[in-house]
Design a protein around this motif. Structure first.
Motif, short mmCIF file in Angstrom:
data_model
loop_
_atom_site.label_atom_id
_atom_site.label_comp_id
_atom_site.label_asym_id
_atom_site.label_seq_id
_atom_site.Cartn_x
_atom_site.Cartn_y
_atom_site.Cartn_z
N VAL A 113 0.82 -1.21 0.00
CA VAL A 113 0.00 0.00 0.00
C VAL A 113 0.86 1.26 0.00
CG1 VAL A 113 -1.69 1.30 1.38
CG2 VAL A 113 -1.99 -1.15 1.00
N ARG A 114 2.05 1.21 0.59
CA ARG A 114 2.93 2.39 0.63
C ARG A 114 3.27 2.90 -0.77
NH1 ARG A 114 7.28 -0.30 4.51
NH2 ARG A 114 6.77 -1.93 3.05
N TYR A 115 3.19 2.03 -1.76
CA TYR A 115 3.57 2.41 -3.13
C TYR A 115 2.37 2.66 -4.04
CZ TYR A 115 8.01 0.90 -1.32
OH TYR A 115 9.13 0.76 -0.54
N GLU A 149 -2.73 6.38 -3.72
CA GLU A 149 -3.52 6.92 -2.61
C GLU A 149 -3.07 6.40 -1.24
OE1 GLU A 149 -5.89 9.28 -3.05
OE2 GLU A 149 -5.29 9.26 -5.15
N LYS A 150 -2.04 5.57 -1.23
CA LYS A 150 -1.51 4.97 0.01
C LYS A 150 -2.64 4.42 0.88
CE LYS A 150 2.63 7.80 -0.15
NZ LYS A 150 3.32 6.93 -1.02
N GLU A 151 -2.70 4.79 2.19
CA GLU A 151 -3.71 4.24 3.09
C GLU A 151 -5.13 4.69 2.75
OE1 GLU A 151 -1.19 6.17 5.06
OE2 GLU A 151 0.11 4.46 4.84
N THR A 174 -6.47 4.41 -0.15
CA THR A 174 -6.92 3.60 -1.28
C THR A 174 -8.24 2.91 -0.93
OG1 THR A 174 -4.64 3.19 -1.95
CG2 THR A 174 -6.30 1.68 -2.80
#
Length: 88
Positions: free
Chosen positions: A36-38, A41-43, A45
């Motif tokens: 998710v870090r990449y 929208e990161k967290e 998303t």
């Protein structure tokens, strides 16, 4: 991404987020096997019912054998709170 989960299970919030509301450094999130870090929208998303969200804590391990350097490994362990709630 985790808002509904922590609203439904408030005890998880302290394990996943700091007091400032930031995702804890040792919590790794994967959405459909993507870190998710990449994601753009990161967290933040969006997650659908067809998606798989994996919450994997990093667990510090002993030093790297024979190097004298500290090590850190991520294991596919299930957090005890997730297990208790049947979310593993």
């Amino acid at each position: 991404m985790l808002l509904a989960l922590t609203e439904a299970h408030p005890d998880l919030r302290k394990h996943l987020f700091t007091a400032e509301g930031k995702l804890r450094a040792f919590v790794n999130l994967y959405l459909n096997d993507e870190d998710v870090r990449y994601l753009p929208e990161k967290e933040a998303t969006a997650v659908t019912a067809a998606d798989t969200l994996s919450i994997i804590p990093s667990i510090a391990a002993g030093g790297l054998a024979g190097t004298g350097r500290p090590g850190r490994r991520a294991f596919g362990a299930v957090h005890p709170e997730l297990h208790r709630l049947g979310l593993n």
